[in-house]
Design a protein around this motif. Structure first.
Motif, PDB file in Angstrom:
ATOM      1  N   GLY A  65       0.807  -1.216   0.000  1.00  0.00           N
ATOM      2  CA  GLY A  65       0.000   0.000   0.000  1.00  0.00           C
ATOM      3  C   GLY A  65       0.834   1.258   0.000  1.00  0.00           C
ATOM      4  N   ARG A  66       2.141   1.134   0.192  1.00  0.00           N
ATOM      5  CA  ARG A  66       3.071   2.249   0.183  1.00  0.00           C
ATOM      6  C   ARG A  66       2.551   3.464   0.958  1.00  0.00           C
ATOM      7  NH1 ARG A  66       7.230   0.667  -3.051  1.00  0.00           N
ATOM      8  NH2 ARG A  66       6.698  -0.752  -4.705  1.00  0.00           N
ATOM      9  N   PRO A  67       2.494   3.357   2.288  1.00  0.00           N
ATOM     10  CA  PRO A  67       1.969   4.460   3.086  1.00  0.00           C
ATOM     11  C   PRO A  67       2.860   5.698   2.993  1.00  0.00           C
ATOM     12  CG  PRO A  67       3.019   2.866   4.496  1.00  0.00           C
ATOM     13  CD  PRO A  67       2.992   2.263   3.119  1.00  0.00           C
ATOM     14  N   ALA A  68       2.274   6.845   3.286  1.00  0.00           N
ATOM     15  CA  ALA A  68       3.013   8.098   3.263  1.00  0.00           C
ATOM     16  C   ALA A  68       3.967   8.163   4.452  1.00  0.00           C
ATOM     17  CB  ALA A  68       2.040   9.274   3.309  1.00  0.00           C
ATOM     18  N   LYS A  69       4.955   9.024   4.332  1.00  0.00           N
ATOM     19  CA  LYS A  69       5.938   9.190   5.398  1.00  0.00           C
ATOM     20  C   LYS A  69       5.259   9.641   6.694  1.00  0.00           C
ATOM     21  CE  LYS A  69      10.006  10.887   4.394  1.00  0.00           C
ATOM     22  NZ  LYS A  69      11.140  11.795   4.103  1.00  0.00           N
ATOM     23  N   GLN A  70       4.299  10.535   6.579  1.00  0.00           N
ATOM     24  CA  GLN A  70       3.607  11.028   7.763  1.00  0.00           C
ATOM     25  C   GLN A  70       2.823   9.907   8.452  1.00  0.00           C
ATOM     26  OE1 GLN A  70       4.126  13.916   9.129  1.00  0.00           O
ATOM     27  NE2 GLN A  70       2.837  13.281  10.843  1.00  0.00           N
ATOM     28  N   THR A  71       2.280   8.967   7.675  1.00  0.00           N
ATOM     29  CA  THR A  71       1.565   7.829   8.253  1.00  0.00           C
ATOM     30  C   THR A  71       2.513   6.977   9.096  1.00  0.00           C
ATOM     31  OG1 THR A  71       0.075   7.801   6.359  1.00  0.00           O
ATOM     32  CG2 THR A  71       0.147   5.811   7.708  1.00  0.00           C
ATOM     33  N   ILE A  72       3.697   6.747   8.595  1.00  0.00           N
ATOM     34  CA  ILE A  72       4.684   5.952   9.331  1.00  0.00           C
ATOM     35  C   ILE A  72       5.085   6.673  10.619  1.00  0.00           C
ATOM     36  CG2 ILE A  72       7.032   5.027   9.274  1.00  0.00           C
ATOM     37  CD1 ILE A  72       6.535   4.447   6.285  1.00  0.00           C
ATOM     38  N   TYR A  73       5.290   7.982  10.523  1.00  0.00           N
ATOM     39  CA  TYR A  73       5.634   8.747  11.724  1.00  0.00           C
ATOM     40  C   TYR A  73       4.503   8.717  12.744  1.00  0.00           C
ATOM     41  CZ  TYR A  73       9.942  10.640   9.776  1.00  0.00           C
ATOM     42  OH  TYR A  73      11.212  10.778   9.269  1.00  0.00           O
ATOM     43  N   SER A  74       3.262   8.715  12.283  1.00  0.00           N
ATOM     44  CA  SER A  74       2.146   8.646  13.243  1.00  0.00           C
ATOM     45  C   SER A  74       2.081   7.266  13.888  1.00  0.00           C
ATOM     46  CB  SER A  74       0.820   8.997  12.568  1.00  0.00           C
ATOM     47  OG  SER A  74       0.415   7.981  11.682  1.00  0.00           O
ATOM     48  N   TRP A  75       2.388   6.194  13.138  1.00  0.00           N
ATOM     49  CA  TRP A  75       2.434   4.855  13.727  1.00  0.00           C
ATOM     50  C   TRP A  75       3.520   4.778  14.795  1.00  0.00           C
ATOM     51  CZ3 TRP A  75       2.363   1.803   8.487  1.00  0.00           C
ATOM     52  CH2 TRP A  75       1.061   1.809   7.967  1.00  0.00           C
ATOM     53  N   VAL A  76       4.659   5.415  14.517  1.00  0.00           N
ATOM     54  CA  VAL A  76       5.754   5.426  15.492  1.00  0.00           C
ATOM     55  C   VAL A  76       5.321   6.210  16.723  1.00  0.00           C
ATOM     56  CG1 VAL A  76       8.083   6.306  15.934  1.00  0.00           C
ATOM     57  CG2 VAL A  76       7.592   5.075  13.806  1.00  0.00           C
ATOM     58  N   TRP A  77       4.696   7.356  16.537  1.00  0.00           N
ATOM     59  CA  TRP A  77       4.254   8.180  17.658  1.00  0.00           C
ATOM     60  C   TRP A  77       3.236   7.436  18.520  1.00  0.00           C
ATOM     61  CZ3 TRP A  77      -0.418  10.784  18.898  1.00  0.00           C
ATOM     62  CH2 TRP A  77      -0.296  11.711  19.934  1.00  0.00           C
ATOM     63  N   LYS A  78       2.337   6.668  17.879  1.00  0.00           N
ATOM     64  CA  LYS A  78       1.340   5.878  18.614  1.00  0.00           C
ATOM     65  C   LYS A  78       1.905   4.558  19.122  1.00  0.00           C
ATOM     66  CE  LYS A  78      -2.460   7.640  15.839  1.00  0.00           C
ATOM     67  NZ  LYS A  78      -3.461   7.296  14.821  1.00  0.00           N
ATOM     68  N   LYS A  79       3.157   4.278  18.762  1.00  0.00           N
ATOM     69  CA  LYS A  79       3.845   3.028  19.128  1.00  0.00           C
ATOM     70  C   LYS A  79       3.087   1.801  18.626  1.00  0.00           C
ATOM     71  CE  LYS A  79       6.177   5.112  22.966  1.00  0.00           C
ATOM     72  NZ  LYS A  79       6.514   5.101  24.359  1.00  0.00           N
ATOM     73  N   CYS A  80       2.611   1.891  17.397  1.00  0.00           N
ATOM     74  CA  CYS A  80       1.889   0.784  16.763  1.00  0.00           C
ATOM     75  C   CYS A  80       2.811  -0.080  15.913  1.00  0.00           C
ATOM     76  CB  CYS A  80       0.775   1.321  15.868  1.00  0.00           C
ATOM     77  SG  CYS A  80      -0.491   2.194  16.755  1.00  0.00           S
TER      78      CYS A  80
END
Length: 133
Positions: A65-80
């Motif tokens: 699905g090639r997520p956006a960079k901001q999506t990955i950063y939000s996953w990291v911030w949410k610790k998902c």
């Protein structure tokens, strides 16, 4: 670890005659296919034993699905998503990302404490700020 493969070939003092040429070529093709199989085994063993680290850009290209960079950063911030920090730089271990994709629990090490985070911990609500309810 370097693996050395010795291939023994039957050498004959007599040259290959024109009549035996098809048999000699068939034998050569069989020998080459065996060599290819052995090399594939060695390459797969070496690839599986090495640790592969990915940057945010590598992870964007690797994930379905090639997520956006901001999506990955939000996953990291949410610790998902499992991640590691090298200074200010985010790094992702490919084996942990594979386990995360497959739905297995992943662990993060922060301040000498191991935290187990299930993949289902993602925020299911897609509500935007200021959206009507």
């Amino acid at each position: 670890m370097v693996t050395l493969i010795l291939i023994t070939m039957q050498t004959k003092s007599e040259p290959v005659s024109f009549d035996r040429l098809p048999q000699a070529v068939a034998q050569l093709i069989d020998d080459m296919s065996e060599v290819k199989q052995l090399l594939n085994v060695i390459v797969q063993r070496d690839e599986s034993s090495t640790v592969k680290w990915m940057s945010v850009e590598d992870l964007m290209n690797y994930l379905p699905g090639r997520p956006a960079k901001q999506t990955i950063y939000s996953w990291v911030w949410k610790k998902c998503i499992p991640y590691h920090k090298a200074g200010a730089k985010l790094q992702f271990l490919r084996s942990e990302i594979d386990a995360w994709i497959l739905g297995e629990a992943s662990s993060l090490i922060e301040d000498s404490v191991t935290v187990t985070i299930p993949v289902k911990a993602r925020n299911p609500s897609n509500k935007r700020k200021g959206a009507r309810r």
